[in-house]
Motif scaffolding. Structure first.
Motif, PDB file in Angstrom:
ATOM      1  N   HIS A 175      -1.324  -2.569  -6.869  1.00 46.61           N
ATOM      2  CA  HIS A 175      -0.925  -1.993  -5.669  1.00 46.61           C
ATOM      3  C   HIS A 175      -2.216  -1.349  -5.107  1.00 46.61           C
ATOM      4  O   HIS A 175      -2.971  -0.426  -5.638  1.00 46.61           O
ATOM      5  CB  HIS A 175       0.260  -1.178  -5.533  1.00 46.61           C
ATOM      6  CG  HIS A 175       1.494  -1.779  -6.090  1.00 46.61           C
ATOM      7  ND1 HIS A 175       2.092  -2.764  -5.382  1.00 46.61           N
ATOM      8  CD2 HIS A 175       2.194  -1.680  -7.123  1.00 46.61           C
ATOM      9  CE1 HIS A 175       3.207  -3.274  -6.342  1.00 46.61           C
ATOM     10  NE2 HIS A 175       3.313  -2.768  -7.120  1.00 46.61           N
ATOM     11  N   ALA A 176      -2.265  -1.275  -3.642  1.00 46.53           N
ATOM     12  CA  ALA A 176      -3.423  -0.351  -2.894  1.00 46.53           C
ATOM     13  C   ALA A 176      -2.674   0.987  -2.969  1.00 46.53           C
ATOM     14  O   ALA A 176      -1.493   1.306  -2.156  1.00 46.53           O
ATOM     15  CB  ALA A 176      -3.594  -0.869  -1.700  1.00 46.53           C
TER      16      ALA A 176
ATOM     17  N   HIS B  78      -9.952   5.757  -7.662  1.00 50.13           N
ATOM     18  CA  HIS B  78      -9.176   5.528  -6.501  1.00 50.13           C
ATOM     19  C   HIS B  78      -9.606   5.987  -5.052  1.00 50.13           C
ATOM     20  O   HIS B  78     -10.484   6.841  -4.949  1.00 50.13           O
ATOM     21  CB  HIS B  78      -8.031   6.657  -6.954  1.00 50.13           C
ATOM     22  CG  HIS B  78      -7.393   6.359  -8.198  1.00 50.13           C
ATOM     23  ND1 HIS B  78      -6.785   5.112  -8.598  1.00 50.13           N
ATOM     24  CD2 HIS B  78      -7.094   6.982  -9.141  1.00 50.13           C
ATOM     25  CE1 HIS B  78      -6.466   5.148  -9.619  1.00 50.13           C
ATOM     26  NE2 HIS B  78      -6.620   6.225 -10.302  1.00 50.13           N
ATOM     27  N   GLN B  79      -9.158   5.353  -3.991  1.00 49.34           N
ATOM     28  CA  GLN B  79      -9.447   5.899  -2.728  1.00 49.34           C
ATOM     29  C   GLN B  79      -8.814   7.361  -2.479  1.00 49.34           C
ATOM     30  O   GLN B  79      -7.501   7.650  -2.807  1.00 49.34           O
ATOM     31  CB  GLN B  79      -8.649   4.839  -1.643  1.00 49.34           C
ATOM     32  CG  GLN B  79      -8.808   5.171  -0.312  1.00 49.34           C
ATOM     33  CD  GLN B  79     -10.213   5.043   0.150  1.00 49.34           C
ATOM     34  OE1 GLN B  79     -10.973   4.440  -0.273  1.00 49.34           O
ATOM     35  NE2 GLN B  79     -10.612   5.910   1.161  1.00 49.34           N
TER      36      GLN B  79
ATOM     37  N   THR C 204      -3.797   5.246  -1.909  1.00 49.25           N
ATOM     38  CA  THR C 204      -4.608   6.188  -1.348  1.00 49.25           C
ATOM     39  C   THR C 204      -4.061   7.543  -1.789  1.00 49.25           C
ATOM     40  O   THR C 204      -2.849   8.010  -1.579  1.00 49.25           O
ATOM     41  CB  THR C 204      -4.845   6.046   0.126  1.00 49.25           C
ATOM     42  OG1 THR C 204      -5.270   4.813   0.406  1.00 49.25           O
ATOM     43  CG2 THR C 204      -5.745   7.207   0.530  1.00 49.25           C
TER      44      THR C 204
ATOM     45  N   SER D 135       0.858  -1.216   0.042  1.00 47.47           N
ATOM     46  CA  SER D 135      -0.025   0.094   0.118  1.00 47.47           C
ATOM     47  C   SER D 135       1.001   1.387   0.133  1.00 47.47           C
ATOM     48  O   SER D 135       1.830   1.304   0.794  1.00 47.47           O
ATOM     49  CB  SER D 135      -0.995   0.037   1.248  1.00 47.47           C
ATOM     50  OG  SER D 135      -0.070   0.217   2.415  1.00 47.47           O
TER      51      SER D 135
ATOM     52  N   HIS E 134      -1.664   1.527  -9.666  1.00 47.41           N
ATOM     53  CA  HIS E 134      -2.968   0.883  -9.375  1.00 47.41           C
ATOM     54  C   HIS E 134      -3.133  -0.130 -10.626  1.00 47.41           C
ATOM     55  O   HIS E 134      -3.661  -1.410 -10.137  1.00 47.41           O
ATOM     56  CB  HIS E 134      -3.978   1.837  -9.744  1.00 47.41           C
ATOM     57  CG  HIS E 134      -5.431   1.559  -9.814  1.00 47.41           C
ATOM     58  ND1 HIS E 134      -6.163   1.042  -8.833  1.00 47.41           N
ATOM     59  CD2 HIS E 134      -6.419   1.143 -10.867  1.00 47.41           C
ATOM     60  CE1 HIS E 134      -7.283   0.580  -8.760  1.00 47.41           C
ATOM     61  NE2 HIS E 134      -7.444   0.553 -10.072  1.00 47.41           N
TER      62      HIS E 134
END
Length: 218
Positions: free
Chosen positions: A24-25, A44-45, A27, A2, A20
């Motif tokens: 992968h995570a 996306h977050q 933020t 992340s 992304h």
């Protein structure tokens, strides 16, 4: 893995997209309403807030992030982001401008894991730095540009010159430099070139040969 990316401008957008797409995570932390909307529409977050605020970074997942990147257009903000991330034990990546004064560069490089520039390769460099890779692993080059790496031979015209003194006829730029036998990093503005050094250039396809001539004198 992340990651937290502060700044969803041109470099941030591309960096988030690359990470992304690789699974992968990620933020995003952003203050601009339009950029927040664009990031969310891209799936996306997003945490709406100031990335220089440690509480905002905590909301973005600072404690569990492998790495944090400050990729806004403001190096002061990017440095503050990296300071918070470093205190949390994260790998840090900071976007800087090409004309950063040497004393500021020295301060940043001493306290941040990786510095990335110029804009043409900012996203590729940021992604590679976040993952802990080397500059030789860059693959997401902007269309029309090439990354070439050369070893400087004895007698080359750029020996004893600083990076800023190299006279290119083209739009080529020195992206990374390594002393003989050492790994390549972002060069200091006053870094002198010596025989045996390795130099990586970002150059337009049609200007590769003229850039080589400027470096090697061939």
């Amino acid at each position: 893995m992340s990651f937290v990316i502060v700044g969803y401008g041109r470099v941030g957008t591309r960096t988030v997209r690359i990470l992304h797409e690789e699974g992968h995570a990620v933020t995003v932390v952003e203050t601009d309403v339009d950029k927040i909307t664009r990031a969310r529409e891209a799936g996306h977050q997003v945490i709406a807030g100031d990335g220089t605020d440690q509480a905002v970074l905590q909301d973005a997942g600072l404690d569990s992030a492998l790495a944090v990147a400050g990729l806004t257009g403001n190096p002061v903000c990017n440095y503050q982001v990296c300071q918070h991330a470093s205190e949390a034990g994260c790998r840090t990546v900071m976007r800087i401008s090409e004309d950063v004064p040497e004393d500021q560069y020295n301060k940043y490089s001493a306290n941040v894991d990786e510095l990335v520039y110029p804009e043409q390769l900012g996203a590729a460099g940021a992604k590679t730095a976040l993952l802990g890779g080397s500059f030789n692993a860059l693959s997401e080059l902007t269309a029309g540009l090439r990354l070439i790496s050369l070893t400087i031979p004895e007698g080359a015209p750029i020996i004893d010159k600083t990076v800023n003194e190299i006279d290119f006829d083209s739009t080529a730029r020195v992206y990374a430099h390594g002393l003989a036998g050492e790994s390549m990093t972002i060069p200091r503005p006053g870094q002198q070139i010596a025989s045996g050094d390795r130099v990586a250039l970002v150059v337009e396809q049609e200007s590769v040969e003229s850039a080589k001539q400027a470096l090697l004198g061939e």
